[in-house]
Motif scaffolding. Sequence first.
Motif, PDB file in Angstrom:
ATOM      1  N   SER A  15       0.813  -1.199   0.000  1.00 19.71           N
ATOM      2  CA  SER A  15       0.000   0.000   0.000  1.00 19.71           C
ATOM      3  C   SER A  15       0.850   1.253   0.000  1.00 19.71           C
ATOM      4  O   SER A  15       1.859   1.332   0.689  1.00 19.71           O
ATOM      5  N   THR A  16       0.447   2.232  -0.799  1.00 23.44           N
ATOM      6  CA  THR A  16       1.156   3.498  -0.854  1.00 23.44           C
ATOM      7  C   THR A  16       0.174   4.621  -0.568  1.00 23.44           C
ATOM      8  O   THR A  16      -1.008   4.499  -0.807  1.00 23.44           O
ATOM      9  N   THR A  17       0.681   5.706  -0.040  1.00 22.50           N
ATOM     10  CA  THR A  17      -0.154   6.850   0.286  1.00 22.50           C
ATOM     11  C   THR A  17       0.509   8.103  -0.236  1.00 22.50           C
ATOM     12  O   THR A  17       1.711   8.267  -0.103  1.00 22.50           O
ATOM     13  N   GLY A  18      -0.265   9.022  -0.838  1.00 23.80           N
ATOM     14  CA  GLY A  18       0.345  10.241  -1.323  1.00 23.80           C
ATOM     15  C   GLY A  18      -0.649  11.158  -1.966  1.00 23.80           C
ATOM     16  O   GLY A  18      -1.844  10.940  -1.908  1.00 23.80           O
ATOM     17  N   TYR A  19      -0.151  12.204  -2.594  1.00 23.43           N
ATOM     18  CA  TYR A  19      -1.012  13.217  -3.168  1.00 23.43           C
ATOM     19  C   TYR A  19      -1.306  13.011  -4.644  1.00 23.43           C
ATOM     20  O   TYR A  19      -2.326  13.450  -5.134  1.00 23.43           O
ATOM     21  N   ALA A  20      -0.419  12.384  -5.406  1.00 23.37           N
ATOM     22  CA  ALA A  20      -0.568  12.394  -6.857  1.00 23.37           C
ATOM     23  C   ALA A  20      -1.167  11.108  -7.398  1.00 23.37           C
ATOM     24  O   ALA A  20      -2.359  11.039  -7.690  1.00 23.37           O
ATOM     25  N   ALA A  21      -0.368  10.058  -7.549  1.00 25.31           N
ATOM     26  CA  ALA A  21      -0.840   8.842  -8.210  1.00 25.31           C
ATOM     27  C   ALA A  21       0.147   7.723  -7.942  1.00 25.31           C
ATOM     28  O   ALA A  21       1.258   7.964  -7.459  1.00 25.31           O
ATOM     29  N   PRO A  22      -0.212   6.482  -8.273  1.00 24.54           N
ATOM     30  CA  PRO A  22       0.759   5.392  -8.188  1.00 24.54           C
ATOM     31  C   PRO A  22       1.938   5.633  -9.123  1.00 24.54           C
ATOM     32  O   PRO A  22       1.867   6.443 -10.050  1.00 24.54           O
ATOM     33  N   ALA A  23       3.007   4.896  -8.896  1.00 24.08           N
ATOM     34  CA  ALA A  23       4.224   5.098  -9.698  1.00 24.08           C
ATOM     35  C   ALA A  23       4.084   4.548 -11.112  1.00 24.08           C
ATOM     36  O   ALA A  23       4.683   5.080 -12.049  1.00 24.08           O
ATOM     37  N   ALA A  24       3.298   3.489 -11.279  1.00 24.12           N
ATOM     38  CA  ALA A  24       3.217   2.840 -12.589  1.00 24.12           C
ATOM     39  C   ALA A  24       1.932   2.031 -12.678  1.00 24.12           C
ATOM     40  O   ALA A  24       1.213   1.861 -11.692  1.00 24.12           O
ATOM     41  N   GLY A  25       1.646   1.524 -13.876  1.00 24.03           N
ATOM     42  CA  GLY A  25       0.454   0.730 -14.077  1.00 24.03           C
ATOM     43  C   GLY A  25       0.282   0.360 -15.529  1.00 24.03           C
ATOM     44  O   GLY A  25       1.117   0.711 -16.376  1.00 24.03           O
ATOM     45  N   PRO A  26      -0.806  -0.320 -15.865  1.00 21.35           N
ATOM     46  CA  PRO A  26      -1.020  -0.765 -17.246  1.00 21.35           C
ATOM     47  C   PRO A  26      -1.412   0.390 -18.158  1.00 21.35           C
ATOM     48  O   PRO A  26      -1.958   1.398 -17.707  1.00 21.35           O
ATOM     49  N   PRO A  27      -1.162   0.250 -19.454  1.00 14.28           N
ATOM     50  CA  PRO A  27      -1.575   1.285 -20.413  1.00 14.28           C
ATOM     51  C   PRO A  27      -3.094   1.331 -20.546  1.00 14.28           C
ATOM     52  O   PRO A  27      -3.807   0.432 -20.084  1.00 14.28           O
ATOM     53  N   ALA A  28      -3.572   2.370 -21.173  1.00 21.13           N
ATOM     54  CA  ALA A  28      -5.005   2.585 -21.348  1.00 21.13           C
ATOM     55  C   ALA A  28      -5.664   1.403 -22.051  1.00 21.13           C
ATOM     56  O   ALA A  28      -5.186   0.950 -23.099  1.00 21.13           O
ATOM     57  N   GLN A  29      -6.757   0.934 -21.480  1.00 19.11           N
ATOM     58  CA  GLN A  29      -7.563  -0.127 -22.076  1.00 19.11           C
ATOM     59  C   GLN A  29      -8.767   0.544 -22.747  1.00 19.11           C
ATOM     60  O   GLN A  29      -9.844   0.656 -22.175  1.00 19.11           O
ATOM     61  N   GLY A  30      -8.567   1.036 -23.923  1.00 24.13           N
ATOM     62  CA  GLY A  30      -9.566   1.868 -24.593  1.00 24.13           C
ATOM     63  C   GLY A  30     -10.773   1.096 -25.093  1.00 24.13           C
ATOM     64  O   GLY A  30     -10.795  -0.141 -25.112  1.00 24.13           O
ATOM     65  N   GLY A  31     -11.798   1.839 -25.486  1.00 20.97           N
ATOM     66  CA  GLY A  31     -12.973   1.262 -26.124  1.00 20.97           C
ATOM     67  C   GLY A  31     -13.913   0.517 -25.208  1.00 20.97           C
ATOM     68  O   GLY A  31     -14.741  -0.266 -25.671  1.00 20.97           O
TER      69      GLY A  31
END
Length: 339
Positions: A15-31
Amino acid sequence: MLILTTAPVASRAGSTTGYAAPAAGPPAQGGRHVLLIAYDLRNGGISKITRSFLNAAGRLRWQVKVADARSSNEAVREQLLLQATDKDVAGVALIGADSAGFHLELTMLRQMGKTAVGWHAGGNPGPNAELFANVTTDPLAVAQTAVDYAISSSAGAIGAVILTDSHFTIAMRKSAAMKAALLACKRCKVLSVEDVDLSKAAQAIPALVPALARRYGHSWTHTLAINDLYFDNTNFPMHQAGRSDIVNISAGDGSNSAMNRIREGISQQKATVAEPCNQQGWQLADELNRGFARQPPSGFVSRPILVTREKLLAHSRDGDIDDDQAYRQAYLDIWFKKP
């Protein structure tokens, strides 16, 4: 029921806590096609989350349908059964309704391969029995922040009335935490914990205030509530009761009406512990995107914001207090990172 239509990070290591966002993640799953069920769009926090989510969903090129349940659990259930089961719907965002009340429906959707996320839809941030992820600040941190402000801004004895709503797990956790924090303070006393349905606050509060004033007299010095909505209707009955000395503090929401009355100094509400709703709307979209990509939830938990008149006067009137743009760029970098 109102129906609106809009067009268009690495796996968790803890678990992480902060003001902005996680450090990384999957690319956009569009559509993808998403159903957003808002418990009540008249609620400031719910409407702000909905707008922010739609903004993020547009960048992800999702088709989103918004259903307003107008404080009806049966309307939520109807949407889960009738619309969320549609073969084109890949995911559901449940905004402001407790997911535990829809365990069977949400379990069925998961078995159908659909991803469900929520905002203020459970007692804790992160996954629960019904949801891939529930987005909220830590309710215990919110409660402690409200109590700390009450204590630090008052020199004398504190006699507190706590307002909560037993329809919501998160509300009950907050009110229990506020009570425990106050009981740990030697000059503080919890006079009562009042269970008041948020959807009926406008009718209940004008009658409750004079009753509390008669019952507790001047031992009642503070009101701590789980949501700003309770304080939309407290000033006039407190004035009628001759109790303009009572200090009101909200442990949650940060609605526009609360921000305005705190900024202008025309209310007995002196602070609110606001959710960073704009940021959380984007996090909600990011958690849903992770579910679509068959990756685990982020574990990210945003921090609550203590909002006082001093903080508001130091901030531009034109912008939201939590909308610093950094979170948007952080999520866009995750979704559309260059190979």
